[in-house]
Design a protein around this motif. Structure first.
Motif, PDB file in Angstrom:
ATOM      1  N   TRP A 256      87.222 -62.848  54.641  1.00  0.00           N
ATOM      2  CA  TRP A 256      87.888 -63.737  55.605  1.00  0.00           C
ATOM      3  C   TRP A 256      86.868 -64.680  56.232  1.00  0.00           C
ATOM      4  O   TRP A 256      87.146 -65.846  56.447  1.00  0.00           O
TER       5      TRP A 256
ATOM      6  N   ILE B   7      86.070 -67.667  54.347  1.00  0.00           N
ATOM      7  CA  ILE B   7      87.083 -68.700  54.253  1.00  0.00           C
ATOM      8  C   ILE B   7      87.018 -69.676  55.433  1.00  0.00           C
ATOM      9  O   ILE B   7      87.620 -70.750  55.394  1.00  0.00           O
TER      10      ILE B   7
ATOM     11  N   TRP C 207      86.542 -73.396  54.977  1.00  0.00           N
ATOM     12  CA  TRP C 207      87.648 -74.001  54.249  1.00  0.00           C
ATOM     13  C   TRP C 207      88.848 -74.175  55.178  1.00  0.00           C
ATOM     14  O   TRP C 207      89.563 -75.172  55.153  1.00  0.00           O
ATOM     15  N   ALA C 208      89.038 -73.185  56.025  1.00  0.00           N
ATOM     16  CA  ALA C 208      90.171 -73.212  56.935  1.00  0.00           C
ATOM     17  C   ALA C 208      89.985 -74.263  58.023  1.00  0.00           C
ATOM     18  O   ALA C 208      90.938 -74.880  58.473  1.00  0.00           O
ATOM     19  N   ALA C 209      88.741 -74.471  58.423  1.00  0.00           N
ATOM     20  CA  ALA C 209      88.493 -75.438  59.495  1.00  0.00           C
ATOM     21  C   ALA C 209      88.521 -76.846  58.912  1.00  0.00           C
ATOM     22  O   ALA C 209      88.230 -77.053  57.748  1.00  0.00           O
ATOM     23  N   SER C 210      88.858 -77.783  59.744  1.00  0.00           N
ATOM     24  CA  SER C 210      88.873 -79.168  59.282  1.00  0.00           C
ATOM     25  C   SER C 210      87.450 -79.611  58.947  1.00  0.00           C
ATOM     26  O   SER C 210      86.497 -79.303  59.666  1.00  0.00           O
ATOM     27  N   VAL C 211      87.304 -80.302  57.834  1.00  0.00           N
ATOM     28  CA  VAL C 211      85.984 -80.750  57.402  1.00  0.00           C
ATOM     29  C   VAL C 211      85.365 -81.658  58.465  1.00  0.00           C
ATOM     30  O   VAL C 211      84.178 -81.581  58.760  1.00  0.00           O
TER      31      VAL C 211
ATOM     32  N   MET D 120      85.767 -81.516  61.667  1.00  0.00           N
ATOM     33  CA  MET D 120      85.233 -80.739  62.777  1.00  0.00           C
ATOM     34  C   MET D 120      83.981 -79.979  62.372  1.00  0.00           C
ATOM     35  O   MET D 120      83.062 -79.822  63.165  1.00  0.00           O
TER      36      MET D 120
ATOM     37  N   ILE E  56      80.458 -80.310  64.294  1.00  0.00           N
ATOM     38  CA  ILE E  56      79.705 -79.192  64.868  1.00  0.00           C
ATOM     39  C   ILE E  56      78.303 -79.120  64.260  1.00  0.00           C
ATOM     40  O   ILE E  56      77.341 -78.778  64.942  1.00  0.00           O
TER      41      ILE E  56
ATOM     42  N   TRP F 233      76.252 -81.550  66.033  1.00  0.00           N
ATOM     43  CA  TRP F 233      75.952 -80.963  67.343  1.00  0.00           C
ATOM     44  C   TRP F 233      74.813 -79.948  67.224  1.00  0.00           C
ATOM     45  O   TRP F 233      73.911 -79.901  68.050  1.00  0.00           O
TER      46      TRP F 233
ATOM     47  N   TYR G  53      81.182 -71.907  63.586  1.00  0.00           N
ATOM     48  CA  TYR G  53      82.413 -71.780  64.370  1.00  0.00           C
ATOM     49  C   TYR G  53      82.202 -70.931  65.615  1.00  0.00           C
ATOM     50  O   TYR G  53      82.881 -71.125  66.614  1.00  0.00           O
TER      51      TYR G  53
ATOM     52  N   MET H 199      80.836 -73.385  67.862  1.00  0.00           N
ATOM     53  CA  MET H 199      81.945 -74.214  68.334  1.00  0.00           C
ATOM     54  C   MET H 199      82.619 -73.562  69.530  1.00  0.00           C
ATOM     55  O   MET H 199      82.863 -74.192  70.549  1.00  0.00           O
TER      56      MET H 199
ATOM     57  N   ILE I  32      96.084 -75.602  53.477  1.00  0.00           N
ATOM     58  CA  ILE I  32      94.890 -75.929  54.257  1.00  0.00           C
ATOM     59  C   ILE I  32      94.637 -77.434  54.237  1.00  0.00           C
ATOM     60  O   ILE I  32      94.301 -78.030  55.252  1.00  0.00           O
TER      61      ILE I  32
ATOM     62  N   ASN J 154      94.647 -79.710  57.678  1.00  0.00           N
ATOM     63  CA  ASN J 154      93.474 -80.426  58.188  1.00  0.00           C
ATOM     64  C   ASN J 154      93.494 -81.917  57.906  1.00  0.00           C
ATOM     65  O   ASN J 154      92.555 -82.609  58.234  1.00  0.00           O
TER      66      ASN J 154
ATOM     67  N   THR K 244      95.087 -82.491  64.388  1.00  0.00           N
ATOM     68  CA  THR K 244      93.835 -83.181  64.040  1.00  0.00           C
ATOM     69  C   THR K 244      93.770 -84.536  64.719  1.00  0.00           C
ATOM     70  O   THR K 244      92.723 -84.929  65.213  1.00  0.00           O
TER      71      THR K 244
ATOM     72  N   PHE L 160      86.177 -79.003  70.877  1.00  0.00           N
ATOM     73  CA  PHE L 160      85.822 -77.782  70.152  1.00  0.00           C
ATOM     74  C   PHE L 160      86.836 -76.670  70.396  1.00  0.00           C
ATOM     75  O   PHE L 160      87.151 -75.894  69.491  1.00  0.00           O
TER      76      PHE L 160
ATOM     77  N   SER M 126      89.654 -77.317  68.158  1.00  0.00           N
ATOM     78  CA  SER M 126      89.327 -77.044  66.761  1.00  0.00           C
ATOM     79  C   SER M 126      89.339 -75.559  66.468  1.00  0.00           C
ATOM     80  O   SER M 126      89.820 -75.125  65.417  1.00  0.00           O
TER      81      SER M 126
ATOM     82  N   THR N  81      91.855 -73.615  63.884  1.00  0.00           N
ATOM     83  CA  THR N  81      91.336 -72.921  62.713  1.00  0.00           C
ATOM     84  C   THR N  81      91.868 -71.499  62.597  1.00  0.00           C
ATOM     85  O   THR N  81      92.097 -70.992  61.499  1.00  0.00           O
TER      86      THR N  81
ATOM     87  N   VAL O 105      94.949 -70.530  60.409  1.00  0.00           N
ATOM     88  CA  VAL O 105      94.722 -70.624  58.971  1.00  0.00           C
ATOM     89  C   VAL O 105      93.997 -69.385  58.480  1.00  0.00           C
ATOM     90  O   VAL O 105      94.319 -68.825  57.430  1.00  0.00           O
ATOM     91  N   ILE O 106      93.014 -68.948  59.240  1.00  0.00           N
ATOM     92  CA  ILE O 106      92.279 -67.754  58.818  1.00  0.00           C
ATOM     93  C   ILE O 106      93.206 -66.543  58.816  1.00  0.00           C
ATOM     94  O   ILE O 106      93.185 -65.720  57.898  1.00  0.00           O
TER      95      ILE O 106
ATOM     96  N   PHE P 176      95.437 -66.737  55.858  1.00  0.00           N
ATOM     97  CA  PHE P 176      94.696 -66.386  54.665  1.00  0.00           C
ATOM     98  C   PHE P 176      94.511 -64.885  54.575  1.00  0.00           C
ATOM     99  O   PHE P 176      94.688 -64.287  53.522  1.00  0.00           O
TER     100      PHE P 176
END
Lengths: 421, 298, 281
Positions: free
Chosen positions: B108, B111, B114-118, B120, B124, B127, C35, C38, C210, C214, C232, C250, C253, C257, C260-261, C264
Motif C-alpha cells: 500500500w 502505491i 501513484w495515488a497522489a496527484s503528480v 502535488m 512537495i 518544498w 507524503y 506533506m 487514479i 488526479n 485538484t 498540503f 492534498s 490522497t 485512493v490509497i 487500492f
C-alpha cells in the motif's frame, strides 16, 4: 453557427463576429431583456486579491458586498460576479473570449490584448467624465491605445525597499542603503553576521520582469528608451545586471536567482532569513504574519547614485466588453464603484493603492503606505501598451535570470526578441 | 436470408468495438484535428484567428535558439526516466512478490506516489529541496554533505546540472508504482509449477529468472514501458511545478516548451504540439520494433 | 498470489527473510516519505513554515479541519463522481472491445488497435483549447459529464490495451473446453475468461480511477463554478498571487490522497483473494 462545420473551422468565424461586430449588431441580445426597462444581468469576472477563497478577505466576499449595495440602489441591474484566482483568470477569460462568451465586465491585470481584437467598449462610453478626470493622469494615459482609452486603471501598486531592522542592527548597519555601493556594503555586513540571503533577488519566472525593471531604473535605464524604442540591452541595463552579477557571485543574494519566485523570497524575508528585499504594499500583510513583524522598515529603492525618486507602478485594469451592448448599465456600475467607498475597501483589505487623486488624498495619513504613495504620481511603467509586450514579458520571465551570468548576451537576445518578435 | 445474416455478421464487430471507437473519435481525435489545424493558423494571444499562416509557425519554432537543445533534452529525459523506471520496477516487483510479514501494508505504501496527484508530489519535492527549509537539504547537512542551508549548494533545483537528476528522480518516483504493480500482476499470472519443474532440473535462481520469469513478464513489461514512454514524454506537472523549465530553458522538455509558447503564440505552440506528437510516434515505432510488440501484445 | 513466485521453502535461511522484509519496509518508507512531510507541513503553524526543523514546534490541526468547513468537501464529492463515472465508462466500453479484439480477426482489427495506440500518445494537456471548444458546443462545459467523458476517453486506450493483452494471454483452449462443457458464450466469458483476466481488469480500473482522480489540466479549463470543480482544481486556489497557503494546499492534498490509497488497499485484497481462489493452475 453551431453546425459541425463551425466546429471544425469556425472559431475564426465565431470570434471574427464577436470581435468586429463591436457595437449595435446585438448578437448576444437574445439572452438579455431589451433596453426598454427590463432587468439586465451583467456578467462580471474579477481577479481574487484575497489570499485564498476561504479567507476573510476572499474576493468573492468583497464583491458580494459591493454588488449587494449597488443592486439595492439599482434594482434593474443584476451583477453576476465570478471571482477567479490569479493563476487561472487569464486562461479562463481567454477561453470565454475564444468561445464568443466574454463577460460584460472584466477586472484583471491587462486590457490591451482585447483592444487589438476589437472587443472592448471605449472608456468614454462607460465612465462619466468627472470620474475620468479624477484618475491619476499618468495611469489613465496607459489605458489608451492609439489615443483612445479602453482600459480603466483599477488599483495600483508601487515598490519600495523593505529591510529587516533587527538584522541590520546585528550587522551594524545604521540605515537602509541609498546607493548601490551602500547596498553592497550592507549586504557584505549582513553576510558576515550570518544572514544567508542578504539581498532577496527573485529573478525566476514569477516576477523577473519587475525585479529587473527596478534595477534598470536604478541605472537610469528601462525596457524602452525615451523615444519609445526597445532598449533592453542598453548600456545602463547591462550595467545594472553587471552590478547584480557581482552581488550574486559574492553569494550576497538569493542563490540561483534565475529560478526563484518572489513568493518564496518574501516568505524568507517574513521569516527573517533575508536582509533586504524589494516589495510593495501588498507584501506588508505577508511580512506582518511572519516573525519579522514590527522589525522591518520601508525605504525608497536604492539606485546607482542615489535613492530612486520614481518607482515601478503596476496597475490592474477594469474594462467592459461590447458584445452584449449594455454600456449604460455598465456606466452606472463603474460610476458607483469609483465614486463610492469601494476603492477604500480594496486598499484596506488588500493593501493596494488607489488610482484616483481623491483616493490618494484620503490615504495621505497612512505612515506605512507613505513611501509608496509618494512615488505613485511619478511612477514608471512597463511598456505594456506595446502589443509585443506580453510576449516579450513572457520571454523575459523565462530567461532574464541568466543575465546575472552573462548580462550582455542575455539582454542582447531579449532585445532581439523584442525587435523581431 | 443468407445475405442478411452475412450483413449482420459484418456488423457484429461494431457492436463490440463501436462504442470504443465513438468515444475515442469524440474525445481524442476531434481536438487533435483542431490542434493540427491551429498549427497552420495565425492566432492572437486571446485565441482570435487572424487567418492562415502557412508554415510560418513551424519556421519560427525551428528558428528558436533553444529548440535543438530542448529536443535533445526531451529524448534524454524519456530514455533516462523510462529506463530507470523499468530497472527499478523489475527489482521491486520481485521484492514485493516475496512473502514477508506486512507485505500488504508495504505494498500500500508503494502505491502512495501513484495515488497522489503528480502535481502535488512535484510541489512537495520542491518544498523538500528548498534551500532554506528543505528537509532533504537538512538531511544532507546533517550527514555532512552540505555546509550550510540557504546557499547555492543547498539549491539543487537552481542549476540545470543538478536540477535534471532531481527531476528525473521525481519522474521515476511517480512512475515506479504503476510499473511495479503491472509487473507484480504479470508475475502473478506465471504458473508456479513451471518454477518447480525448473528447480527440479537444478537451475540456478538467476537462470530461472532470465530463462522463465523474464520472458513471461515481457508482455506486461512491454505494455508498462510503452505507457511510461508516452506518459513521461508528455509529462508536464513535474518540471512545471519544480523548475518551470528554468534556469532559462535549461530544464525544459518539448512539452514544457509547448506550454511556455502557449502564452506567447498559440500557433507556434500548436506547431510544437504537432512536432511533439511526431516525435512520440517515432519513439513508439522504434520501441515496438525493438520489443517485437506485435508478436507479444497484439 | 501465493503461488506466483518461487515459494520460499521452510529451509530458507532466516536472515534472508529478514533482509527481504527489511529492505521492503525501507523502500515503503521512502515512498511514503514525501507524503509524511506533506502532512507535517500541513499541520505546521504558518509562522514556523520557514524554520529549518524536522518536526513542527507545535501542531496546528486547523488546516485539516478547515478543509471540511471551507466547502472543499463538496469538491471532493465532484472528484469522486468524476473518477467513479469515468472508471465505469471505461470498463463498459473497453471490456467488450478488448475481448472481441483478442478473440476475433475482423476486418478493421489492425486499424482499431492502431487507433488505440495513437490515442494513448495523446495527453489532454496538449489540446485543451480544442477540448473546451468541443464541449462548449455540446453544452457540457462546467458539468461533471464533460469531465467523465474526457477522462474516460483519454484512459480508454490504456484499458483496451492492457485488457487485450490479458485476454490474449489466456489460452483459447480453456474457453473452448468450457464452451464444450455447456457454458454459453457469455457464461464462458464471465466464468472463465474474466476471472483469469482479473489482474488486467483491476490494473485498468485502478489506472483509470487514479488518473481521473488526479486529473488537473482539463478540469481547470472545463469547470468554472467553484462548486463544480474537482478537488485538484479547487486546491489550486490556495496558490495566491503573492502568497501560498501551504498548509491548506498540503492538507487538501493529503486528504485527497487517502481515499485512493484506501480504495487500492480494498481492491488489492480482492485481487489476491480472487487469485488464490482462482483458476490459474
Amino acid at each position: 453557427m453551431r453546425t459541425r462545420i463551425a466546429g471544425a473551422l469556425g472559431l475564426a468565424a465565431v470570434l471574427a463576429l464577436a470581435g468586429c461586430g463591436s457595437s449595435g449588431t446585438g448578437e448576444g441580445g437574445g439572452q438579455n431583456a431589451s433596453s426598454g426597462g427590463g432587468a439586465v444581468t451583467l456578467k462580471m469576472v474579477a481577479a481574487d486579491y484575497g489570499s485564498d477563497p476561504n479567507a476573510e478577505n476572499a474576493g468573492a466576499k468583497f464583491w458580494k458586498g459591493i454588488v449587494d449595495e449597488f443592486q439595492a440602489a439599482n434594482p434593474n441591474i443584476k451583477i453576476d460576479v465570478q471571482v477567479i484566482n490569479w493563476n487561472d483568470i487569464d486562461k479562463q477569460v481567454a477561453t470565454m473570449v475564444q468561445n464568443g462568451q466574454p463577460p460584460d465586465i472584466l477586472q484583471t491585470g491587462g486590457y490591451s490584448g482585447f483592444v487589438q481584437d476589437g472587443l472592448l467598449h471605449k472608456v468614454d462610453e462607460i465612465l462619466s467624465p468627472n470620474v475620468q478626470q479624477d484618475l491619476l493622469t499618468k495611469f489613465a494615459d496607459f489605458g489608451k491605445v492609439d489615443g483612445v482609452a479602453y482600459g480603466i486603471p483599477f488599483v495600483s501598486s508601487a515598490r519600495g525597499l523593505f529591510y529587516n531592522k533587527e538584522l541590520f542592527d546585528k550587522a551594524g548597519i545604521a540605515e537602509p542603503p541609498k546607493t548601490w555601493d551602500e547596498l553592497k556594503a550592507a549586504a557584505e555586513k549582513l553576510k558576515k553576521s550570518g544572514v544567508s540571503q542578504p539581498f532577496g533577488l527573485p529573478l525566476g519566472q514569477e516576477e523577473a520582469q519587475g525585479e529587473s525593471f527596478l534595477w534598470f531604473l536604478g541605472a537610469g535605464g528601462g525596457y524602452k528608451d525615451a523615444s519609445g524604442k526597445w532598449a533592453i540591452n542598453s548600456p545602463q541595463n547591462i550595467e545594472a545586471f553587471t552590478f547584480m552579477k557581482g552581488l550574486v557571485d559574492a553569494g550576497l543574494t538569493t542563490p540561483n536567482p534565475g529560478t526563484k519566485d518572489r513568493k518564496t523570497v518574501w516568505e524568507d524575508f517574513a521569516a527573517g532569513k533575508v536582509g533586504m528585499v524589494n516589495g510593495g504594499p501588498m507584501s506588508i500583510p505577508i511580512f506582518d504574519e511572519g516573525s519579522v513583524k514590527d522589525k522591518y522598515g520601508v525605504a525608497p529603492i536604492a539606485g546607482k547614485t542615489g535613492a530612486l525618486d520614481t518607482t515601478l507602478g503596476v496597475m490592474d485594469w477594469i474594462m467592459a466588453f461590447n458584445k452584449n451592448n449594455h454600456p449604460a448599465e455598465i456606466k452606472k456600475f463603474f460610476d458607483f464603484f469609483y465614486t463610492g467607498n469601494a476603492v477604500q475597501k480594496i486598499v484596506d483589505n488588500y493593501k493596494l493603492l488607489p488610482v484616483t487623486k481623491g483616493g490618494i488624498e484620503k490615504l495621505s495619513g497612512d505612515e506605512k503606505l507613505k513611501p509608496f504613495l509618494d512615488g505613485l504620481p511619478n511612477a514608471s511603467f512597463y511598456p505594456f501598451t506595446d502589443p509585443k509586450w506580453p510576449a516579450v514579458q513572457d520571454t523575459i520571465k523565462q530567461t532574464i535570470g541568466g543575465a546575472v551570468e552573462d548580462p550582455a548576451k542575455v539582454l542582447g537576445e531579449l532585445q532581439k526578441t523584442a525587435e523581431t518578435g | 436470408m443468407r445475405h442478411r445474416s452475412r450483413g449482420l455478421r459484418a456488423l457484429e464487430p461494431l457492436a463490440w468495438v463501436g462504442p470504443a471507437i465513438v468515444l475515442i473519435a469524440l474525445v481524442v481525435l476531434w481536438p487533435v484535428v483542431e490542434m493540427i489545424r491551429s498549427s497552420f493558423l495565425k492566432i492572437s494571444k486571446f485565441g482570435v484567428v487572424q487567418g492562415g499562416n502557412g508554415t510560418a509557425n513551424y519556421d519560427r519554432l525551428f528558428a528558436e535558439p533553444d529548440f535543438a537543445s530542448i529536443m535533445g533534452r526531451t529524448l534524454i529525459w524519456v530514455v533516462a526516466v523510462v529506463g530507470l523506471t523499468v530497472i527499478i520496477s523489475l527489482a521491486l516487483a520481485q521484492l514485493f512478490n516475496q512473502r514477508f510479514p506486512g507485505r500488504k501494508i508495504a505494498r500500500w505504501a508503494l502505491i502512495a506516489p501513484w495515488a497522489a496527484s503528480v502535481l502535488m508530489t512535484a510541489i512537495i519535492f520542491r518544498w523538500m529541496l528548498d534551500p532554506e527549509v528543505g528537509v532533504i537539504n537538512m538531511i544532507r547537512r546533517d550527514l555532512g554533505f552540505l555546509d550550510a542551508l540557504g546557499g547555492a549548494s543547498a539549491d539543487p533545483l537552481g542549476q540545470s546540472a543538478t536540477a535534471m537528476p532531481w527531476l528525473i528522480f521525481v519522474a521515476v518516483f511517480v512512475s515506479v508504482p504503476f510499473t511495479t504493480y503491472a509487473l507484480i500482476a504479470g508475475l502473478s499470472t506465471i504458473p508456479g509449477d513451471i518454477y518447480e519443474a525448473a528447480r527440479m532440473d537444478g537451475a540456478s535462481k538467476m537462470r530461472i529468472y532470465w530463462a522463465i520469469t523474464f520472458p513471461l513478464l515481457r508482455p506486461a513489461l512491454t505494455v508498462a514501458a510503452l505507457i511510461n514512454v508516452m506518459n513521461v514524454f508528455n509529462n508536464f506537472p513535474i518540471i512545471w511545478a519544480m523548475t518551470r523549465g528554468q534556469p532559462g530553458y535549461s530544464t525544459s522538455t518539448s512539452t514544457i516548451f509547448m506550454y511556455i509558447l502557449k502564452n506567447r503564440d498559440i500557433g507556434e505552440s500548436a506547431a510544437m504540439s504537432v512536432v511533439n506528437f511526431g516525435m512520440v510516434i517515432i519513439l513508439t515505432v522504434v520501441f515496438l520494433k525493438v520489443t517485437r510488440w506485435r508478436s507479444e501484445v497484439a | 498470489m501465493a503461488h506466483s513466485s518461487p515459494a520460499p521453502s521452510r529451509a530458507l535461511p532466516r536472515l534472508k527473510s529478514v533482509v527481504i522484509a527489511g529492505s521492503a519496509y525501507v523502500i515503503a518508507l521512502i515512498f511514503l516519505f514525501p507524503y509524511v512531510i506533506m502532512l507535517l507541513t500541513a499541520v505546521r503553524p504558518q509562522d514556523t513554515l520557514r524554520e529549518a526543523t524536522y518536526l513542527p514546534s507545535a501542531f496546528e490541526w486547523s488546516s485539516l479541519v478547515e478543509f471540511w468547513s471551507g466547502g472543499l468537501a463538496g469538491n471532493l464529492v465532484v472528484t469522486l463522481q468524476v473518477a467513479a463515472g469515468s472508471t465505469l465508462l471505461v470498463l463498459l466500453v473497453a471490456l467488450p472491445a478488448a475481448y472481441y479484439t483478442s478473440r476475433h480477426n475482423f476486418r478493421f482489427r489492425t486499424g482499431f488497435l492502431f487507433l488505440v495506440l495513437i490515442t494513448q500518445m495523446f495527453q489532454p494537456t496538449a489540446m485543451l483549447v480544442g477540448i473546451y471548444r468541443e464541449f462548449f458546443q455540446f453544452g457540457l462545459v462546467d458539468t461533471v459529464w464533460a469531465l467523465i467523458l474526457v477522462n474516460g476517453g483519454f484512459n480508454l486506450a490504456f484499458a483496451v490495451w492492457i485488457l487485450n493483452a490479458y485476454f490474449s494471454s489466456i489460452p483459447r483452449e480453456l474457453e473452448e473446453a468450457a464452451f464444450i462443457d455447456g457454458n454459453g458464450r457469455f457464461g464462458t466469458l464471465f466464468r472463465i475468461t474474466l476471472p483469469l483476466a482479473m489482474p488486467g481488469v483491476v490494473t485498468a480500473l485502478i489506472f483509470t480511477f487514479i488518473a481521473a482522480w488526479n486529473e488537473f489540466a482539463v478540469a481547470l479549463m472545463l469547470t468554472t463554478t467553484p462548486a463544480n470543480q474537482p478537488l485538484t482544481v479547487a486546491l489550486n486556489s490556495y496558490i495566491g498571487q503573492y502568497q501560498v497557503d501551504w498548509q491548506g494546499l498540503f492538507a487538501g492534498s493529503v486528504i485527497a490522497t487517502i481515499p485512493v490509497i484506501i480504495l487500492f488497499a480494498l481492491i488489492e485484497r480482492k485481487v489476491v483473494n480472487g487469485l488464490t481462489a482462482g483458476s490459474i493452475k
